[in-house]
Design a protein around this motif. Structure first.
Motif, PDB file in Angstrom:
ATOM      1  N   UNK A   1       0.831  -1.210   0.000  1.00  0.00           N
ATOM      2  CA  UNK A   1       0.000   0.000   0.000  1.00  0.00           C
ATOM      3  C   UNK A   1       0.862   1.253   0.000  1.00  0.00           C
ATOM      4  N   UNK A   2       1.832   1.299   0.889  1.00  0.00           N
ATOM      5  CA  UNK A   2       2.700   2.478   1.001  1.00  0.00           C
ATOM      6  C   UNK A   2       3.503   2.693  -0.270  1.00  0.00           C
ATOM      7  N   UNK A   3       4.131   1.633  -0.745  1.00  0.00           N
ATOM      8  CA  UNK A   3       4.961   1.738  -1.932  1.00  0.00           C
ATOM      9  C   UNK A   3       4.126   2.171  -3.134  1.00  0.00           C
ATOM     10  N   UNK A   4       3.000   1.521  -3.371  1.00  0.00           N
ATOM     11  CA  UNK A   4       2.178   1.850  -4.533  1.00  0.00           C
ATOM     12  C   UNK A   4       1.631   3.273  -4.438  1.00  0.00           C
ATOM     13  N   UNK A   5       1.226   3.678  -3.242  1.00  0.00           N
ATOM     14  CA  UNK A   5       0.701   5.033  -3.036  1.00  0.00           C
ATOM     15  C   UNK A   5       1.743   6.085  -3.418  1.00  0.00           C
ATOM     16  N   UNK A   6       2.969   5.891  -2.983  1.00  0.00           N
ATOM     17  CA  UNK A   6       4.026   6.851  -3.305  1.00  0.00           C
ATOM     18  C   UNK A   6       4.521   6.696  -4.735  1.00  0.00           C
ATOM     19  N   UNK A   7       4.536   5.479  -5.248  1.00  0.00           N
ATOM     20  CA  UNK A   7       4.977   5.256  -6.625  1.00  0.00           C
ATOM     21  C   UNK A   7       4.085   6.019  -7.600  1.00  0.00           C
ATOM     22  N   UNK A   8       2.799   6.036  -7.355  1.00  0.00           N
ATOM     23  CA  UNK A   8       1.863   6.746  -8.227  1.00  0.00           C
ATOM     24  C   UNK A   8       2.240   8.215  -8.376  1.00  0.00           C
ATOM     25  N   UNK A   9       2.739   8.805  -7.306  1.00  0.00           N
ATOM     26  CA  UNK A   9       3.115  10.225  -7.340  1.00  0.00           C
ATOM     27  C   UNK A   9       4.312  10.492  -8.241  1.00  0.00           C
ATOM     28  N   UNK A  10       5.031   9.455  -8.616  1.00  0.00           N
ATOM     29  CA  UNK A  10       6.234   9.633  -9.429  1.00  0.00           C
ATOM     30  C   UNK A  10       5.949   9.575 -10.929  1.00  0.00           C
ATOM     31  N   UNK A  11       4.684   9.477 -11.287  1.00  0.00           N
ATOM     32  CA  UNK A  11       4.304   9.427 -12.707  1.00  0.00           C
ATOM     33  C   UNK A  11       3.449  10.630 -13.076  1.00  0.00           C
ATOM     34  N   UNK A  12       3.849  11.316 -14.134  1.00  0.00           N
ATOM     35  CA  UNK A  12       3.051  12.409 -14.696  1.00  0.00           C
ATOM     36  C   UNK A  12       1.828  11.854 -15.413  1.00  0.00           C
TER      37      UNK A  12
END
Length: 169
Positions: free
Chosen positions: A51-62
């Motif tokens: 959950x944490x990783x995916x939540x933050x990973x999403x923020x790294x994509x325009x």
């Protein structure tokens, strides 16, 4: 939100370090570090890590489609979480507090993709879960973002919000 760490978790620490790098502008390094962690955690690993990783990973994509894929993973993982597990990481956390942000992000991605019906479903869910937000600066930030995305959905606006997480548009 201020929380009390319950026990050390090297995976959460590595995720946190990658997030710091991404917010400092090193998007490529942060993304690679999170992808490396994902490759060891996988789709069936610890739900808090996923959950944490995916939540933050999403923020790294325009690209909202790429962000959406990660935000869906984050929501899926949250559905497998328990309060006991999140409190092993931080004693004051509750899973219910994750849902406003997770649904907000999904609504925003769907909106940016022009899928306003799906966006409306998730912004409604974010509103429903908003009472679980803390009464602090973080909670106020999310409540404001929920209102901004709700208004953008109503206006059928697909532009990235200036206040959206991630690097500038």
């Amino acid at each position: 939100m201020t929380t009390t760490p319950a026990s050390p978790d090297s995976t959460m620490e590595a995720i946190g370090q990658a997030v710091i790098e991404g917010r400092a502008g090193d998007i490529a390094t942060a993304r690679q570090k999170l992808l490396d962690i994902w490759s060891t955690t996988g789709a069936t690993g610890d739900p808090l890590h996923r959950c944490s990783l995916a939540h933050y990973m999403a923020d790294l994509y325009e690209d909202p489609a790429q962000a959406l894929a990660w935000d869906i993973r984050a929501l899926d993982a949250a559905d497998s979480l328990t309060d006991q597990r999140v409190q092993e990481h931080h004693t004051a956390l509750q899973v219910a507090g994750f849902y406003p942000s997770l649904h907000l992000n999904l609504a925003d991605n769907y909106r940016r993709l022009g899928s306003f019906e799906a966006a409306t479903e998730h912004i409604n869910a974010a509103h429903e879960h908003a009472p679980n937000l803390p009464q602090d600066a973080y909670g106020a930030l999310l409540r404001t973002a929920i209102e901004q995305v709700s208004e953008a959905i109503t206006q059928r606006n697909t532009a990235k919000r200036a206040s959206a997480p991630g690097h500038p548009a």
